[in-house]
Scaffold this motif. Sequence first.
Motif, PDB file in Angstrom:
ATOM      1  N   ARG A  11      14.239  62.002 -28.181  1.00 42.02           N
ATOM      2  CA  ARG A  11      13.692  61.002 -27.235  1.00 42.02           C
ATOM      3  C   ARG A  11      14.497  59.697 -27.330  1.00 42.02           C
ATOM      4  O   ARG A  11      14.807  59.071 -26.317  1.00 42.02           O
ATOM      5  CB  ARG A  11      12.222  60.753 -27.574  1.00 42.02           C
ATOM      6  N   GLY A  15      16.624  58.364 -24.267  1.00 37.90           N
ATOM      7  CA  GLY A  15      16.237  57.046 -23.755  1.00 37.90           C
ATOM      8  C   GLY A  15      17.387  56.061 -23.819  1.00 37.90           C
ATOM      9  O   GLY A  15      17.635  55.309 -22.870  1.00 37.90           O
ATOM     10  N   GLU A  58      10.383  54.601 -27.894  1.00 41.32           N
ATOM     11  CA  GLU A  58      10.775  53.955 -26.639  1.00 41.32           C
ATOM     12  C   GLU A  58      10.670  52.430 -26.698  1.00 41.32           C
ATOM     13  O   GLU A  58      11.603  51.717 -26.332  1.00 41.32           O
ATOM     14  CB  GLU A  58       9.909  54.468 -25.483  1.00 41.32           C
ATOM     15  N   VAL A  62      14.497  52.275 -28.404  1.00 41.69           N
ATOM     16  CA  VAL A  62      15.284  52.315 -27.160  1.00 41.69           C
ATOM     17  C   VAL A  62      15.370  50.914 -26.556  1.00 41.69           C
ATOM     18  O   VAL A  62      16.440  50.457 -26.140  1.00 41.69           O
ATOM     19  CB  VAL A  62      14.672  53.333 -26.158  1.00 41.69           C
ATOM     20  N   LEU A 211      12.261  50.639 -19.018  1.00 43.03           N
ATOM     21  CA  LEU A 211      12.213  51.613 -20.107  1.00 43.03           C
ATOM     22  C   LEU A 211      12.129  53.010 -19.483  1.00 43.03           C
ATOM     23  O   LEU A 211      11.418  53.210 -18.499  1.00 43.03           O
ATOM     24  CB  LEU A 211      11.041  51.329 -21.039  1.00 43.03           C
TER      25      LEU A 211
END
Length: 229
Positions: A11, A15, A58, A62, A211
Amino acid sequence: MTGIDDQWGDRVVKGAKALGVELDEEAKNRIAAYAVELLAWNRKCNLTAITAPMDVAEKHMVDALAVTPYIPNGSRLLDMGTGGGFPGIPARIVDSSLDVTLVDAVRKKVSFLKHAARVLKLDGMEAIHARAEELCLEEGRGAAYDVVTSRAFSAIDTFVAMALPFLKPNGLMIAMKGKGFEEDQETLAACGAALAEEGICLTTELIRYELPFSRSQRALFLISVKPMP
Ligand code: SAM
């Protein structure tokens, strides 16, 4: 079970890629190790209100990585009000040429940052317990940094006032902002006008981004100090 597994790592990689940042295997593993330490320490010291592992991926990792394309290689970087290390630690993980100073006013957070630097073997990164406005008076700190970053730190004009004393001539400030960043544009324009009266010329650029999973809106303010024409 920490929830920091292969799916979690994927992820972060996916991301980051959506924001134009490529992570190699080593960076991915270090970011995962950082998340494990962050969540473990968060049980005893309040580093973050975001605790669900996929949200940490995230909204912390990220999001923090979004700033990295704007930090020149080899910069001396100060991350002001870094908290649990955002964005300074992810920035240092993806670019080992950076010389990073993390500063926060809360001692327990700085203990975590020192621990993280040790565990992640991040040399070229120091963590300092201080108020930023006092740190800039110490020898070797004033007019000594190429870039000053902050995320979710303060009103944007306060950040500019606190960051300017740290910056070398032609330095760069980067403020990472969430909700309400439109109002920061007006505040920054007024702040730029006031500083121009004192002979300090700022040029600013707003980079909006989203995002990749939650679609939350974010912004980076890139604020450069230029000599007066
Ligand atoms: N940058 C981190 C992030 O994005 O997760 C933390 C943001 S948190 C909302 C703001 C941080 O700024 C806190 O950790 C606080 O201790 C620190 N802080 C507030 N005023 C400060 C000051 N004058 N000097 C240094 N740190 C300060």
